[in-house]
Design a protein around this motif. Structure first.
Motif, PDB file in Angstrom:
ATOM      1  N   GLU A 110     -80.610  16.617  26.142  1.00 23.62           N
ATOM      2  CA  GLU A 110     -80.648  15.301  26.797  1.00 23.62           C
ATOM      3  C   GLU A 110     -80.299  14.182  25.813  1.00 23.62           C
ATOM      4  N   ALA A 111     -80.577  14.435  24.535  1.00 27.44           N
ATOM      5  CA  ALA A 111     -80.323  13.395  23.524  1.00 27.44           C
ATOM      6  C   ALA A 111     -78.887  13.412  23.023  1.00 27.44           C
ATOM      7  N   GLY A 112     -78.054  14.313  23.564  1.00 23.35           N
ATOM      8  CA  GLY A 112     -76.636  14.237  23.216  1.00 23.35           C
ATOM      9  C   GLY A 112     -76.014  15.510  22.647  1.00 23.35           C
ATOM     10  N   ALA A 113     -76.831  16.539  22.402  1.00 22.74           N
ATOM     11  CA  ALA A 113     -76.240  17.794  21.908  1.00 22.74           C
ATOM     12  C   ALA A 113     -75.764  18.610  23.103  1.00 22.74           C
ATOM     13  N   ARG A 114     -74.928  19.614  22.815  1.00 22.31           N
ATOM     14  CA  ARG A 114     -74.602  20.556  23.884  1.00 22.31           C
ATOM     15  C   ARG A 114     -75.054  21.945  23.422  1.00 22.31           C
ATOM     16  N   LEU A 115     -75.297  22.820  24.412  1.00 16.33           N
ATOM     17  CA  LEU A 115     -75.790  24.159  24.078  1.00 16.33           C
ATOM     18  C   LEU A 115     -74.718  24.927  23.300  1.00 16.33           C
ATOM     19  N   ALA A 116     -75.113  25.530  22.189  1.00 11.00           N
ATOM     20  CA  ALA A 116     -74.147  26.257  21.358  1.00 11.00           C
ATOM     21  C   ALA A 116     -73.725  27.551  22.050  1.00 11.00           C
ATOM     22  N   GLN A 117     -72.492  27.935  21.820  1.00  9.67           N
ATOM     23  CA  GLN A 117     -72.002  29.239  22.277  1.00  9.67           C
ATOM     24  C   GLN A 117     -72.546  30.307  21.333  1.00  9.67           C
ATOM     25  N   PRO A 118     -72.534  31.602  21.757  1.00 10.36           N
ATOM     26  CA  PRO A 118     -72.953  32.644  20.812  1.00 10.36           C
ATOM     27  C   PRO A 118     -72.119  32.560  19.536  1.00 10.36           C
ATOM     28  N   GLY A 119     -72.760  32.586  18.401  1.00 10.80           N
ATOM     29  CA  GLY A 119     -72.049  32.608  17.127  1.00 10.80           C
ATOM     30  C   GLY A 119     -71.420  31.290  16.710  1.00 10.80           C
ATOM     31  N   GLU A 120     -71.656  30.229  17.450  1.00 10.77           N
ATOM     32  CA  GLU A 120     -70.915  28.991  17.166  1.00 10.77           C
ATOM     33  C   GLU A 120     -71.328  28.338  15.840  1.00 10.77           C
ATOM     34  N   PHE A 121     -72.580  28.484  15.450  1.00  3.86           N
ATOM     35  CA  PHE A 121     -72.990  27.952  14.145  1.00  3.86           C
ATOM     36  C   PHE A 121     -72.203  28.658  13.038  1.00  3.86           C
ATOM     37  N   THR A 122     -72.118  29.998  13.167  1.00  8.80           N
ATOM     38  CA  THR A 122     -71.406  30.775  12.149  1.00  8.80           C
ATOM     39  C   THR A 122     -69.900  30.509  12.208  1.00  8.80           C
ATOM     40  N   LEU A 123     -69.388  30.300  13.427  1.00  6.41           N
ATOM     41  CA  LEU A 123     -67.965  29.959  13.566  1.00  6.41           C
ATOM     42  C   LEU A 123     -67.666  28.672  12.797  1.00  6.41           C
ATOM     43  N   ARG A 124     -68.565  27.704  12.928  1.00  9.63           N
ATOM     44  CA  ARG A 124     -68.361  26.439  12.199  1.00  9.63           C
ATOM     45  C   ARG A 124     -68.434  26.677  10.692  1.00  9.63           C
ATOM     46  N   ALA A 125     -69.373  27.535  10.296  1.00  2.00           N
ATOM     47  CA  ALA A 125     -69.466  27.861   8.864  1.00  2.00           C
ATOM     48  C   ALA A 125     -68.144  28.442   8.378  1.00  2.00           C
ATOM     49  N   PHE A 126     -67.531  29.286   9.224  1.00  2.00           N
ATOM     50  CA  PHE A 126     -66.234  29.872   8.868  1.00  2.00           C
ATOM     51  C   PHE A 126     -65.130  28.815   8.853  1.00  2.00           C
ATOM     52  N   THR A 131     -56.096  34.608  14.258  1.00  4.53           N
ATOM     53  CA  THR A 131     -55.729  34.084  15.573  1.00  4.53           C
ATOM     54  C   THR A 131     -57.009  33.788  16.345  1.00  4.53           C
ATOM     55  N   GLU A 132     -56.829  32.966  17.356  1.00  2.00           N
ATOM     56  CA  GLU A 132     -57.969  32.575  18.192  1.00  2.00           C
ATOM     57  C   GLU A 132     -58.646  33.780  18.827  1.00  2.00           C
ATOM     58  N   SER A 133     -57.835  34.758  19.276  1.00  2.00           N
ATOM     59  CA  SER A 133     -58.435  35.888  19.992  1.00  2.00           C
ATOM     60  C   SER A 133     -59.301  36.713  19.049  1.00  2.00           C
ATOM     61  N   VAL A 134     -58.889  36.796  17.783  1.00  2.00           N
ATOM     62  CA  VAL A 134     -59.714  37.523  16.811  1.00  2.00           C
ATOM     63  C   VAL A 134     -61.051  36.805  16.630  1.00  2.00           C
ATOM     64  N   LEU A 135     -60.986  35.492  16.493  1.00  2.00           N
ATOM     65  CA  LEU A 135     -62.225  34.714  16.339  1.00  2.00           C
ATOM     66  C   LEU A 135     -63.127  34.898  17.546  1.00  2.00           C
ATOM     67  N   ASP A 136     -62.514  34.868  18.710  1.00  2.00           N
ATOM     68  CA  ASP A 136     -63.269  35.007  19.945  1.00  2.00           C
ATOM     69  C   ASP A 136     -64.011  36.330  19.963  1.00  2.00           C
ATOM     70  N   LYS A 137     -63.294  37.386  19.581  1.00  2.00           N
ATOM     71  CA  LYS A 137     -63.871  38.728  19.596  1.00  2.00           C
ATOM     72  C   LYS A 137     -65.040  38.827  18.615  1.00  2.00           C
ATOM     73  N   ILE A 138     -64.849  38.272  17.445  1.00  2.00           N
ATOM     74  CA  ILE A 138     -65.885  38.396  16.417  1.00  2.00           C
ATOM     75  C   ILE A 138     -67.121  37.594  16.784  1.00  2.00           C
ATOM     76  N   PHE A 139     -66.922  36.343  17.165  1.00  2.00           N
ATOM     77  CA  PHE A 139     -68.095  35.480  17.312  1.00  2.00           C
ATOM     78  C   PHE A 139     -68.807  35.661  18.646  1.00  2.00           C
ATOM     79  N   SER A 140     -68.123  36.256  19.622  1.00  2.00           N
ATOM     80  CA  SER A 140     -68.806  36.445  20.899  1.00  2.00           C
ATOM     81  C   SER A 140     -69.883  37.523  20.794  1.00  2.00           C
ATOM     82  N   ARG A 141     -69.850  38.375  19.756  1.00  5.21           N
ATOM     83  CA  ARG A 141     -70.900  39.392  19.660  1.00  5.21           C
ATOM     84  C   ARG A 141     -72.134  38.876  18.900  1.00  5.21           C
TER      85      ARG A 141
END
Ligand SMILES: Nc1nc2c(ncn2[C@@H]2O[C@H](COP(=O)(O)OP(=O)(O)OP(=O)(O)O)[C@@H](O)[C@H]2O)c(=O)[nH]1
Ligand SMILES: [Mg+2]
Length: 460
Positions: free
Chosen positions: A108-124, A445-455
């Protein structure tokens, strides 16, 4: 785009179990994370909102000022955080209520719900981790044995990334030599064919050495499924109980006691092992037992290893023979149980000579379990590396990329042998460089990232 990686994200970072866990953590990352924390968190006294500090205080609803939790707040300002962005963590009380409410307030204060692995994706994406390290993190979270955790940690600390990056750099050096000749042939000394070939062979060898860890890595990650099968009353459930040091399965002297598959999780030589005790296989008119027998057959089919169990006191019977015929060809160990009630000299002749993995046990007396574990480890130790000796292990994705790199290099070597023009060399060499870069994420590629971080789980 699978991941919108903009904005401030928030998620519950700890496992959520109703009424359990003394602490639950809600984490937010992004440029607004600290502002959001300031809206929700009240730190009494003269506490300073500094990076890498823990504040003590209360989380309140920003509009109603209603108290939500008494909590700690950890602030980590960019770039010294997991994502390299501003990160805040609310350390709340456990269970589900506090963390869910705090997460809701963050949203409610302005964040959005993170996707699975999104914190780690950002770290990458922010260069804090390479892909092998990110995958190591998911593996550590999912590890089922200390050795699997150890191998995952090796990934996190870059033990796999280092040799891969080195191999890619070596390929780039060779490529530079070749391409310089393509562009400035007249100004440079001729290409040293022998040196280039030797270099490429060396790289190829090292790639294959790393590839050899693939099977073991997979085993550490997914574990081994072992099914105990056999006639009723031979002592399958007793074996499961002795092995797991528990009373997990019901044991009686009545044949047909076990009606359903009973599971137990063990660790053998560092490898997670899922043991399935199954209903004794026999012809039966009993509807429930029939279903159980069918499940036994399925368990035997899906297992990585079958422990065909027989009763030493009855010897090898036609029913044992029939079960054996059905599981023949599968990885199999014969367990001769109840050896405590048979004279030793009879035991050797109890089974067909073609079965050469045989273990003798007295499950009811907890005897023979060590021998059983040794036999299992011998069976899986192809290449004679034990899990504990591995300093890293690759996963399927990394294995596929390495295989690709390896075949590209073979192609380059073939091209050299056939004396084809330099342009041909560089095409395949570039292929190898790309494949190696995919492993660490230098090329991705995007699809590789998608595959890795979705798990990943949400919140990681
Ligand atoms: N003497 C002796 N008896 C055993 C041994 N192992 C099991 N038994 C006995 O054999 C009987 C059957 O054991 P279970 O473990 O229930 O056998 P099971 O193969 O699971 O039988 P089902 O579930 O009916 O298929 C019980 O009375 C056990 O106490 C052993 O090593 N020695
Ligand atoms: Mg049983």
């Amino acid at each position: 785009m699978p991941f919108a990686t903009t904005g401030t994200i928030a998620a519950i970072a700890t496992a959520i179990v109703p009424q359990q866990g003394s602490v639950g953590i809600v984490r937010a990352s992004g440029s607004e994370a600290i502002d959001i924390a300031k809206k929700l968190f009240h730190a009494p006294g003269k506490q300073v909102w500094e990076s890498h500090r823990i504040l003590y205080g209360y989380i309140r609803h920003p509009q109603t000022q209603e108290l939500v939790d008494e909590a700690l707040l950890l602030i980590m300002k960019a770039p010294r955080s997991y994502t390299r962005e501003d990160v805040v963590e609310f350390h709340c009380h456990g269970g589900i209520m506090a963390v869910q409410q705090v997460l809701q307030l963050c949203l409610e204060a302005g964040a959005r719900l993170a996707q699975p692995g999104e914190f780690t994706l950002r770290a990458f994406l922010n260069g804090r981790l390479d892909l092998t390290q990110a995958e190591g993190i998911a593996d550590l979270v999912g590890a089922k044995s200390p050795q699997a955790a150890q191998t995952a940690l090796a990934g996190i600390t870059g033990k796999l990334a280092q040799p891969i990056k080195k191999l890619r750099a070596d390929c780039l050096d060779v490529l530079a030599e070749i391409e310089a000749r393509i562009d400035f042939e007249d100004d440079l000394p001729p290409l040293d064919y022998e040196f280039i070939t030797a270099e490429l062979q060396k790289i190829s060898l090292e790639i294959n050495r790393i590839l050899a860890t693939a099977e073991k890595g997979e085993l550490l990650r997914t574990g081994l499924k072992v099914a105990i099968v056999g006639r009723p009353n031979v002592g399958k459930s007793s074996l499961l109980n002795a092995w797991s040091r528990s009373d997990r399965a019901i044991v009686t002297d009545l044949p047909g006691t076990t009606r359903d598959v009973v599971e137990s999780q063990l660790v053998v030589g560092g490898i997670p092992v899922q043991v399935l005790d199954t209903a004794g296989i026999r012809e039966t008119e009993d509807t429930v037992e029939k279903i159980g027998v069918e499940r036994s057959r399925k368990a035997a089919e899906s297992a990585d290893l079958v422990l065909l169990t027989i009763d030493a006191s009855t010897g090898w019977t036609p029913d044992d023979e029939e079960i054996y015929i059905n599981v023949k060809g599968r990885p199999l160990i014969l367990v001769i149980n109840k050896i405590d009630i048979v004279e030793t000299r009879y035991i050797a002749s109890l089974h067909p000579g073609e079965i050469n993995n045989v273990v003798k046990t007295a499950a009811a007396k907890n005897q023979g379990i060590d021998a059983l574990e040794t036999a299992i480890l011998e069976k899986i130790q192809s290449g004679k590396i034990t899990a504990a000796e591995l300093d890293f292990a690759i996963n399927q994705r990394q294995g596929a990329a390495l295989t690709q790199a390896s075949s590209c290099l073979e192609q380059v070597l073939l091209t050299i042998e056939q004396d084809l023009p330099l342009d041909f060399w560089s095409i395949d060499l570039r292929g190898a460089i790309y494949a190696l870069g995919e492993i660490t994420g230098e090329e991705v590629t995007e699809s590789v990232l998608d595959k890795i971080f979705s798990r990943f789980c949400i919140g990681k």
